[in-house]
Design an enzyme around this catalytic site. Structure first.
Site, PDB file in Angstrom:
ATOM      1  N   ASP A  33      -8.131   4.247  -2.932  1.00 47.70           N
ATOM      2  CA  ASP A  33      -9.064   4.540  -1.837  1.00 47.70           C
ATOM      3  C   ASP A  33     -10.252   5.342  -2.365  1.00 47.70           C
ATOM      4  O   ASP A  33     -10.302   6.574  -2.261  1.00 47.70           O
ATOM      5  CB  ASP A  33      -8.350   5.310  -0.729  1.00 47.70           C
ATOM      6  CG  ASP A  33      -7.291   4.467  -0.045  1.00 47.70           C
ATOM      7  OD1 ASP A  33      -7.247   3.253  -0.292  1.00 47.70           O
ATOM      8  OD2 ASP A  33      -6.497   5.028   0.729  1.00 47.70           O
TER       9      ASP A  33
ATOM     10  N   ASP B 262       0.838  -1.196   0.000  1.00 53.48           N
ATOM     11  CA  ASP B 262       0.000   0.000   0.000  1.00 53.48           C
ATOM     12  C   ASP B 262       0.880   1.255   0.000  1.00 53.48           C
ATOM     13  O   ASP B 262       2.067   1.198   0.318  1.00 53.48           O
ATOM     14  CB  ASP B 262      -0.898  -0.033   1.233  1.00 53.48           C
ATOM     15  CG  ASP B 262      -2.126   0.845   1.095  1.00 53.48           C
ATOM     16  OD1 ASP B 262      -2.232   1.578   0.092  1.00 53.48           O
ATOM     17  OD2 ASP B 262      -2.980   0.797   2.000  1.00 53.48           O
TER      18      ASP B 262
END
Length: 736
Positions: A505, A413
């Site tokens: 996201d 990430d």
């Protein structure tokens, strides 16, 4: 030259067809005043062009393409080779298969030198694909300038375009578009935005801007322009195919940038994740729940802040006291593999900080070693993925703390580069700044500055995990994957790694769901087949009262629609930061049984359907591995030649082309992207088949003719899906 010896790969020479026109040169070197241009036949039907002013390149510049390509004529160019040199006063012609390069002057021999690229058509005629854009009274199409005192320069290269040209690919942006004509795209990575300079044109060519620098792509009415902010060399490739033959273009692109390996079987099943399972007890109870409810799951994911400090690259033993026991218990209960999140950032209180700092393995600032970001009150710096020693250090920690204890898949990430790419909280201050993108051009790496090599960072981070996988399993690059990584970013050729890319996201609202469909189709056109999303969206949209709240019927409806769609994506994955009225764990739930009694059977039915599609999934992934043939397929890929309406629909970015697609060769998928729907319009393309009604609705077995919009029943339990051919063949995987 490759960036790393890890990329070395012997050419897999494909036998040329009898009609293939072998290259008539190994390269042409043009000296044009202070500028040098090197043009080489490259692969099948392609040319590689490199240009530089004044100082010649070292030959070690960063490149994302194989030299020689995986497929191509045996005796073609490599390295910086050429057999013909000219000062640019004479026109020259090179041919490689079905592409021709011509050099011509304009405005007299002293005014400049223009490159033009032509396709040889099936009938032997020639069609101009593009040439360097050089109208009267304009800047040189190869324009260089020096914004600073160093040897690196900025470059702007311009090519001709036509108003009716359509542009596909360019990485992923949140823009509702699969035709990027008219777009200006900044090549700076941040959350949910992965601009990548690879595109296909409906004119029958593909283009790769083979550069690690930040810059810009501009697709104007009459001009396409690429800029590099800081570089020592301009490097691009153009390849040709017959109009509408996008599979050949994808084959050519992947022969240059890399073929995807075959994924492990478990990765094609259902992947369970949320923000976040806080400790070992929660994960073991989760596995027990899947077991007791008899719901299949193939991978369970541990999200961020599972560590004690940023950069420890280990689970916090206070929360995860026996990692090996946990992974074994999950495996025994469900058969699932495990994945853990890691971030590239290192806080100054991490156990690894001193060693990384002492050995020069962290990114730094231009004026010294200073910090490059902050997170939750701690100063942080990213490890330097462009440094091979830093990649080895990272993997040594991952292997010791995760891999050897049974967690063998990694969620990389925040891999955007520069810094975290987000300023969530500035050194613990009270002001919350949400997802503000910034490039941090003052960041330095072993390979260069953020401006000159910033696009390399996420790619090299994927490479770090790939190198670790290959060393741990003693397998070669390109062979079948035993494990996978999941990245929020990527770049040219990321498909060569055992690495998924997800859309970032995203917010939990209907419009965002719609945007993801178009984003996935652009990823496919870029060459990325290993693509997925956060089912349900990741974060709450504060302007929508029900967004992300699992106890509201409004969000439950969105979640079910989104989850159903992931059944027909390369990877089926749920994740998100949920809210709820009734919280019984560290964070709100995101499991299949969390969305109400009436919705649980629907969600579970799609999980089961995913496993029923296993043979089909393996078949389409195998074709992607062998030839680069796209898995998610925008309608233009299959129907531009057989249906005259497709080009018009794509040109305007109609919902019928941005919101529906082919999943492999047999399934047409049109996810519902609006609330309160009971029927849904779908455009069924003309297939060119003799069958007058080739399209069969999955849920009713009713058949339909192509070339029309049909409205089909779409209750919450049914995503609109049609199939070509028999369902039995499809489920058996016998589709090629």
């Amino acid at each position: 030259m490759y960036f790393s010896s890890f990329l070395a790969l012997g050419a897999l020479v494909q036998a040329a067809a009898a009609t293939y026109f072998a290259p008539n040169s190994t390269g042409l070197r043009i000296q044009h005043g202070f500028e040098t241009i090197l043009i080489q036949p490259f692969g099948y039907d392609g040319f590689r062009v490199r240009a530089w002013p004044f100082r010649p390149p070292s030959g070690n510049e960063i490149s994302f393409i194989y030299d020689p390509p995986i497929e191509g004529y045996e005796d073609t160019a490599h390295g910086m080779s050429y057999d013909t040199a000219t000062t640019g006063t004479e026109p020259r012609t090179l041919r490689n298969g079905n592409i021709i390069l011509r050099t011509t002057g304009w405005g007299g021999t002293t005014a400049g030198y223009r490159l033009s690229f032509y396709r040889v058509n099936d009938d032997g005629s020639e069609t101009l694909l593009t040439n360097e854009y050089a109208p009267l009274k304009s800047l040189n199409p190869r324009y260089y300038y020096w914004p600073g005192p160093g040897a690196e320069f900025s470059a702007e290269f311009s090519f001709s375009a036509t108003p009716d040209e359509q542009i596909y690919g360019t990485g992923t942006q949140q823009d509702h578009m699969i035709n990027k004509k008219g777009s200006v795209i900044d090549m700076v990575n941040f959350n949910s935005y992965i601009p990548t300079p690879v595109f296909m044109s409906n004119k029958g060519y593909a283009f790769i801007w083979n550069m690690p620098a930040e810059g810009r792509m501009e697709f104007g009415t009459l001009r396409t322009r690429f800029t590099a902010a800081s570089t020592t060399l301009v490097d691009y490739v153009i390849v040709a195919a017959q109009p509408g033959d996008y599979d050949t273009l994808q084959q050519r692109i992947s022969a240059l940038t890399g073929r995807a390996p075959a994924p492990p079987d478990f990765s094609l099943g259902y992947i369970q994740s949320k923000l976040r399972y806080e400790n070992q007890t929660e994960v073991e109870l989760l596995a027990q729940n899947f077991h007791d409810r008899n719901i299949p799951v193939s991978m369970i994911v541990i999200d961020y802040q599972s560590w004690a400090h940023q950069g420890d690259w280990a689970l916090d033993p206070r929360l995860w006291p026996n990692v090996a026991q946990m992974s074994a218990r999950v495996k025994n209960l469900t058969g699932a593999e495990m994945m853990a999140s890691l971030w590239p950032s290192v806080a100054d209180d991490s156990v690894n900080y001193a060693a990384l700092q002492a050995n020069g393995l962290l990114s730094a600032t231009r004026d010294g070693p200073g910090t490059t970001d902050s997170w939750n009150g701690s100063y942080i710096r990213n490890y330097d993925s462009t440094n091979p020693s830093a990649r080895k250090f990272l993997w040594s920690m991952l292997k010791k703390n995760y891999y050897d204890k049974g967690i063998k898949n990694f969620w990389i990430d925040q891999a955007d580069g520069g810094a975290l790419g987000e300023a969530y909280e500035n050194n613990g201050q009270s002001t919350y700044i949400e997802s503000i993108p910034f490039t941090l051009p003052n960041v330095n790496y072993a390979a260069g500055t953020q401006l000159s090599v910033g696009k390399l960072y996420p790619w090299a981070h994927q490479q770090a995990i790939e190198e670790g996988f290959r060393n741990a399993t003693d397998t070669k690059e390109g062979s079948a994957c035993d494990h996978v990584s999941l990245s929020r970013s990527g770049y040219i050729g990321s498909q060569r790694f055992c690495s998924m890319i997800w859309s970032g996201d995203t917010t939990s609202v209907w419009d965002t769901l719609a945007v993801q469909v178009a984003s996935g189709l652009s990823a496919a056109a870029t060459g990325w087949g290993w693509w997925t999303v956060d089912a349900g969206g990741f974060e709450v949209d504060s302007t929508v009262w029900w967004s992300g709240n699992i106890d509201t019927p409004e969000y439950r409806e969105l979640y079910v629609r989104w989850l159903a769609w992931t059944t027909f994506l390369p990877f089926m994955r749920t994740h998100g930061s949920r809210t709820c009225y009734f919280q019984d764990a560290y964070t709100c739930a995101n499991e299949p049984w969390s969305y109400g009694a009436s919705n649980t059977p629907i969600i579970v039915s799609y999980i089961h359907l995913r496993y029923q599609l296993g043979a089909y999934l393996k078949s389409i992934f195998n074709q992607f591995h062998l030839t680069g043939r796209s898995i998610m397929r925008p309608l233009y890929m299959d129907f531009e030649k057989t249906d005259p309406k497709i080009s018009q629909l794509v040109s305007s970015n109609s919902n019928y082309t941005t919101q529906q697609y082919m999943f492999g060769p047999r399934l047409l998928v049109s996810p519902v992207t609006l609330p309160n729907v009971t029927e849904w319009p779908v455009y069924l393309p003309q297939t060119g088949q003799n069958n007058t009604k080739p399209w069969t609705y999955w849920w009713t077995n009713e058949t339909y003719a192509g070339g029309q919009v049909v409205k089909v029943p779409a209750p919450l339990q049914h995503i609109p899906v049609f199939h070509l051919g028999s369902r039995e063949e499809l489920l058996s995987g016998n589709v090629f």
